[in-house]
Design a protein around this motif. Structure first.
Motif, PDB file in Angstrom:
ATOM      1  N   ARG A  51     -14.293   2.523   3.298  1.00  0.00           N
ATOM      2  CA  ARG A  51     -14.952   3.208   2.758  1.00  0.00           C
ATOM      3  C   ARG A  51     -16.402   3.177   3.008  1.00  0.00           C
ATOM      4  O   ARG A  51     -17.756   2.954   2.356  1.00  0.00           O
ATOM      5  CB  ARG A  51     -15.155   2.379   1.715  1.00  0.00           C
ATOM      6  CG  ARG A  51     -13.712   3.886   0.910  1.00  0.00           C
ATOM      7  CD  ARG A  51     -13.503   2.467  -0.806  1.00  0.00           C
ATOM      8  NE  ARG A  51     -12.936   2.008  -1.430  1.00  0.00           N
ATOM      9  CZ  ARG A  51     -12.572   0.478  -2.187  1.00  0.00           C
ATOM     10  NH1 ARG A  51     -13.437   1.683  -2.968  1.00  0.00           N
ATOM     11  NH2 ARG A  51     -11.848  -0.216  -2.333  1.00  0.00           N
ATOM     12  N   THR A  57       0.368   3.674  -2.472  1.00  0.00           N
ATOM     13  CA  THR A  57      -0.204   3.751  -2.925  1.00  0.00           C
ATOM     14  C   THR A  57      -0.529   6.029  -2.552  1.00  0.00           C
ATOM     15  O   THR A  57      -1.120   6.912  -3.246  1.00  0.00           O
ATOM     16  CB  THR A  57      -2.082   3.724  -2.655  1.00  0.00           C
ATOM     17  OG1 THR A  57      -1.533   2.264  -2.341  1.00  0.00           O
ATOM     18  CG2 THR A  57      -3.017   3.321  -3.758  1.00  0.00           C
ATOM     19  N   PRO A  65      -3.853  -3.298   5.673  1.00  0.00           N
ATOM     20  CA  PRO A  65      -4.417  -1.610   5.288  1.00  0.00           C
ATOM     21  C   PRO A  65      -5.617  -1.362   4.189  1.00  0.00           C
ATOM     22  O   PRO A  65      -6.868  -0.328   4.612  1.00  0.00           O
ATOM     23  CB  PRO A  65      -3.488  -0.516   4.865  1.00  0.00           C
ATOM     24  CG  PRO A  65      -1.633  -1.833   5.289  1.00  0.00           C
ATOM     25  CD  PRO A  65      -2.425  -2.597   5.528  1.00  0.00           C
ATOM     26  N   GLN A  66      -5.782  -3.061   3.504  1.00  0.00           N
ATOM     27  CA  GLN A  66      -6.490  -2.417   2.224  1.00  0.00           C
ATOM     28  C   GLN A  66      -7.586  -3.225   2.689  1.00  0.00           C
ATOM     29  O   GLN A  66      -9.020  -2.278   2.617  1.00  0.00           O
ATOM     30  CB  GLN A  66      -6.098  -3.738   1.629  1.00  0.00           C
ATOM     31  CG  GLN A  66      -5.168  -2.822   0.601  1.00  0.00           C
ATOM     32  CD  GLN A  66      -3.394  -3.609   0.777  1.00  0.00           C
ATOM     33  OE1 GLN A  66      -3.400  -4.321   2.059  1.00  0.00           O
ATOM     34  NE2 GLN A  66      -2.630  -2.985   0.416  1.00  0.00           N
ATOM     35  N   ASP A 113      -9.035   0.109   4.709  1.00  0.00           N
ATOM     36  CA  ASP A 113      -9.756   1.112   3.365  1.00  0.00           C
ATOM     37  C   ASP A 113     -10.949   0.719   3.407  1.00  0.00           C
ATOM     38  O   ASP A 113     -11.993   1.571   3.225  1.00  0.00           O
ATOM     39  CB  ASP A 113      -9.205   0.652   2.128  1.00  0.00           C
ATOM     40  CG  ASP A 113      -7.842   1.828   2.049  1.00  0.00           C
ATOM     41  OD1 ASP A 113      -7.721   2.493   2.954  1.00  0.00           O
ATOM     42  OD2 ASP A 113      -7.167   1.469   1.209  1.00  0.00           O
ATOM     43  N   ALA A 145       0.728  -1.086  -0.055  1.00  0.00           N
ATOM     44  CA  ALA A 145      -0.064  -0.102   0.275  1.00  0.00           C
ATOM     45  C   ALA A 145       0.542   1.336   0.210  1.00  0.00           C
ATOM     46  O   ALA A 145       0.199   2.334  -0.508  1.00  0.00           O
ATOM     47  CB  ALA A 145      -0.831  -0.277   1.019  1.00  0.00           C
TER      48      ALA A 145
END
Ligand code: ADP
Ligand code: MG
Length: 317
Positions: free
Chosen positions: A101, A56, A93-94, A97, A53
């Motif tokens: 969201r 990004t 971390p993904q 995220d 990550a």
């Protein structure tokens, strides 16, 4: 059995045109003893969610794909010279995220994150359905090589609850490496998402560092490599000058005891210590954001990051 006609088209690799022919030959010659030594050997590589990550955060999603492509090239090169790479990936971390969201607020008990049924679903979807697929696809640009699996597949990872209060976060109860051994015998590269399941079929999210170590032991790997977002183990977390290029198991136990190794580094260091004590020759912690860190570590004399060995081996060398 391959039916493809001829070798695959070469994939252009950025940053390989600035070296003169003499240096290029020198690099290949330097790599030769390592290629010989590791021929047919299993190398377990844990690709951390933070390494994935990190790029990004700086700007756009394109950088993440680029980092993945560079990692995939390294893995394919290892495989092409006769090693058997086995990938285990994270994705903290993904997961965070997607939770953000979806507007899901993390819950904590005594500072530890709770994995309720909904969080487990999200973790499983992200790890198995997204991060795993992305890595598999990046490798398979080079040929039909990678196969993605979840720890739930063919009894690979048996899990048990860590603490009922924390929900579906699990520890590794056992690893059954049969599936991985069979895939590697077919010259395939397994890519493992670290969801495990218990005897009733309940899934658990398991720390990928711990899984990588347990798998390295179970398959009799020669090397265990952690790609993370820091250049190795430091005596002082904040000071890059304190990075250890080599460390023994007892030194590392001291660093955990004194708290110098903390947070996400703890399961890595614990797994390195355990793995080298149970027969894995060397364990390494490297900066996965550095392009081709994996190749530098495996194929050059200098190496990068931190190399962990047993106390006995350190004395013998
Ligand atoms: P990953 O996604 O690779 O598992 P983690 O964030 O879980 O990454 O673990 C790596 C982090 O561990 C580093 O970014 C650093 O903040 C932390 N850390 C704690 N102690 C140390 C130490 N002694 N040396 C280096 N990093 C450390
Ligand atoms: Mg971590």
């Amino acid at each position: 059995m391959t039916t493809a006609a001829g070798p695959p088209e070469p994939v252009s690799i950025p940053g390989t045109h600035s070296v003169g022919p003499a240096e290029k030959a020198g690099i290949l010659v330097e790599a030769l003893p390592y290629i010989r030594r590791f021929w047919g050997q299993v190398v377990v590589v844990k690709y951390g969610g933070n390494a994935l990550a990190a790029s990004t955060l700086e700007s756009n999603g394109g950088a993440e794909a680029e980092a993945r492509a560079s990692f995939a090239t390294d893995v394919v090169l290892m495989r092409s010279v006769g090693m058997r790479p086995l990938i285990v990936h994270g994705g903290g971390p993904q997961i965070g995220d997607l939770m953000a969201r979806l507007g899901k607020v993390p819950e904590f008990v005594d500072g530890l994150r709770v994995t309720d049924a909904e969080t487990l679903d999200i973790a499983r979807m992200v790890l198995v359905g997204k991060v795993n697929r992305d890595i598999v696809s990046a490798i398979n640009v080079h040929g039909p090589l990678a196969v993605g699996v979840s720890g739930e597949d063919a009894g690979l990872i048996s899990a048990q609850a860590r603490d009922p209060q924390l929900g579906f976060v699990g520890d590794v109860a056992a690893v059954n490496p049969d599936l991985l051994v069979r895939l590697m015998a077919e010259d395939l590269i397994p890519v493992v998402a670290t969801i495990g399941s218990d005897s009733k079929g309940q899934a658990y999210n398991i720390n990928a560092d711990t899984v990588a170590g347990a798998i390295a032991e179970a398959v009799g790997a020669t090397k265990l490599v952690y790609l993370t977002d820091v250049d190795g183990i430091r005596r002082d977390q904040e000071d890059p000058a304190t990075r250890l290029s080599r460390a023994t198991t007892s030194e590392l136990e001291d660093l955990i005891r004194t708290g110098a190794v903390a947070g996400g580094m703890v399961p890595k260091v614990r797994s390195c210590v355990r793995a080298v004590r149970s027969g894995v020759r060397h364990a390494h912690i490297l900066d996965g954001r550095q392009a081709h860190a994996l190749l530098l570590e495996i194929f050059t004399r200098e190496g990068v990051g931190t190399m962990v060995s047993t106390d006995q081996e350190e004395k013998a060398e």
